[in-house]
Scaffold this active site. Sequence first.
Site, mmCIF file in Angstrom:
data_model
loop_
_atom_site.group_PDB
_atom_site.id
_atom_site.type_symbol
_atom_site.label_atom_id
_atom_site.label_comp_id
_atom_site.label_asym_id
_atom_site.label_seq_id
_atom_site.Cartn_x
_atom_site.Cartn_y
_atom_site.Cartn_z
ATOM 1 N N CYS A 178 2.071 -3.333 -6.268
ATOM 2 C CA CYS A 178 0.808 -3.180 -7.005
ATOM 3 C C CYS A 178 0.941 -3.459 -8.494
ATOM 4 C CB CYS A 178 0.243 -1.782 -6.774
ATOM 5 S SG CYS A 178 0.107 -1.369 -5.029
ATOM 6 N N HIS A 316 -4.725 1.940 -14.310
ATOM 7 C CA HIS A 316 -4.406 1.662 -12.912
ATOM 8 C C HIS A 316 -5.372 2.474 -12.052
ATOM 9 C CE1 HIS A 316 -2.039 0.238 -9.622
ATOM 10 N NE2 HIS A 316 -1.660 1.446 -9.246
ATOM 11 N N HIS A 350 -8.782 -1.338 -4.421
ATOM 12 C CA HIS A 350 -7.428 -1.592 -4.928
ATOM 13 C C HIS A 350 -6.964 -2.922 -4.350
ATOM 14 C CE1 HIS A 350 -3.361 -1.306 -6.121
ATOM 15 N NE2 HIS A 350 -3.189 0.001 -6.024
#
Lengths: 421, 361
Positions: A178, A316, A350
């Site tokens: 990620c 994030h 995400h």
Amino acid sequence: MGCVITGVGAVSAFGVGMGPLLAALAEGMRAVGPIRHFDVTGFPTRVAGEVPVLDIDAGWLSAVGGLPGEHLDALAASGLLRDRKVGFALAAAHEAWRAAGCGDAEREASLVLALGLEQAFLEDFAPLLTPAGKLDFAADAALSAPPVRLRSRVDLAAEWVRRVLDLEGLALVNVSACAAGGLAIAQGAALIERGLASIVLAGGADSMVNPLGLGGMSRLGAPSPRAAPDACRPFDRRRDGLVIGEGAAVFVLESAARAQARGARPLARVLGWGSTQDAYRVTAPRPDGARARLAMQRALTRAGLGPEAIGYINAHGTGTPLNDPAEAQAIASVFPRGVPVSSIKGAVGHLMAAAGALELAACMLPFAEELLPGTANHLERDPACAIDVIGETPRRARIDALMSNSFGFGGQNVAVVLGRA
Amino acid sequence: MTPVAVTGWSLRTPLGVSIDEVLTRLAAGERAAAPNPRFDATTYPCTLAAVIPGQPAKTRHARFVRRMGLWGMQAATDAMRQAGAIGGDRTGVFCGYGGLRAHWEDILGPLQRQRPDAAGAWEAGLRLLHPFWMLQHLSNNAHALLATDLGARGEGVTLGGANAGAQALGAAAAALHAGTIDVALVLAYDSLVEPEMVLELGMREVESQVVPGEAAAALVLERTEDAGPRALVRLRAADGADGARGWPSTRTLVHVARGLGDAELSGPRGLPEQPGLPGLPGLPMLLDGAGVGDEPAVLAELGAGATFPSMQRQLGLLGGAAALVQAIVLGSWLRAGRARSALGLSAGAPGLCGAVHVDVS
């Protein structure tokens, strides 16, 4: 030597293009909803930030993505467009390429692309299963000739971007989970800073909105258990997990000198970046956010800026119970006087390997419209996240520099600082 | 290009899991090709493969990382031990990940009842996936676990694809030169011996002596001034590309080799000849990868008269691990006094190549 952004392309749950992305974020919209392109009956999680296309084919790439047709038939015939991130990468790269006014003179460009997991295709398995319950790959004659089915290589999307845009430069595929999207932008800027390239196409593409991706994530327990459009609630007291998204964002990065020489208009500057590793636990971030904090501090140092120069942080902000307080603690320690923070994951999900890239694309909104993106589904402040979180409504502000954070599985941290052009 | 020092190294290859054993068997001209032990390949175009012997030691990490990742982690741990290196804020991990090599045995159960249109996929079996299945297939799981084990908290990255090893070496060297870290642990692993890869490679053993292979390798890199006498060898690494749809051109390979900067590309003379490691006048050179097909042209361009023809004929195709294995084999060979410098070129993916230059100056 400065590194500037001269073109951006994006594919997100809001659609294809930077226009739909920035317009929706400016309106405070969210695009998370029921998954439509495969049957999710029974899955614990049934919502995602799904790009609004059921099947990606040559026609979609041509009509919506605007790609030239010469390669598309071969790509479609290969079956590899079933790996949705391949199409997303192509559409975003092509938009960035066109927006930057690139052509034959820029074919020397290098490519740094963040990509997620290789994709396996359930529909390919059935013909290969033997009565004894084994897989007989050689049973399918089509498999004996490339391109192979069953899976798409980890670097396949990068190979097709190079082929369609006819690029000749270095090609790197960042697979740092990620954090990969943010790292890819940093790597691209580093290639320019170190004189190894003067123009780089950098970004990320990913999709786990498929049966195996959704199944694996569901079994892992990472997504919110609520199959609702507001399932991802970054920094909210009621947050209970992430929502999967898909899409891509790609940037044309080039040296300021090169951009000036060819008359390309900079959209923003890449001022700095910092990267660290938690080295804490595989499945959880450091609770004190100490290594994330160091990544932010290193990014500021490289940018030559103090914390007071940063007018906005795109966090994030996954909406998971553990990530958000750790990140909030890190932000609060680097920015003791406060700084507006938001996460777009409640709006688009995400995007995993592409998350950092799409979030940097969203960071064009403050420079273009003097609007800081909001945080969809952030309604109840959490004392454990004691930072200035922008709520659902975008905040008007003129800023000169901002930071975007990406924190990956296994504790990979990266922060990127952008400045007004 | 400024070299970095190699202070530790380790590998796992089809010809053994220790450097001495691998060198001895390479020198003896041994080939690791054998009937593929990973699955019944009798109906495949290529029935042979070069596979790392044995199994990696079982560790607690086997919950998260499968066979090749475990090999890579073990090589990395060995290399760090040899270097006497420890983790910390100034140690970074750089991983070259060839690509996902699916462990079909992990997923056959959930696949048994799937419909081709994926309808009802959850109830048809995906609900049976192991909770860690996703973690086991993550590209950076070995990186993350190693960093945690070692306490390596500095800048690092995981790169993917058949050129990933060369790229990881380059990224690590750049970070060392930029001063963001003091120690770089570089590891790479790849396996091309699983069924879908064997088919994708399209190799037919009757046409080629090269078979699918696999390897894991690790190097510890430091700045030469920091390493001092602890340096085993000096290393320069680069990766390159062209727009080729197939394998990179001779021109590109030569350009990347020359791009190593002040690396000396004209080597010593009068090397002793050995089986498998033929010593000929000029720069010892090692060419590997499915795409390095025109060795004479590359050699002529570089003006190097000597070559290890190719280690891939003995070890098999090593994909993303090739550059690191080259660096270790060449470096160990140099330390045995065979020559002072050597060059390795690899080309594992369309249009992409890597280069390592090793010297004992």
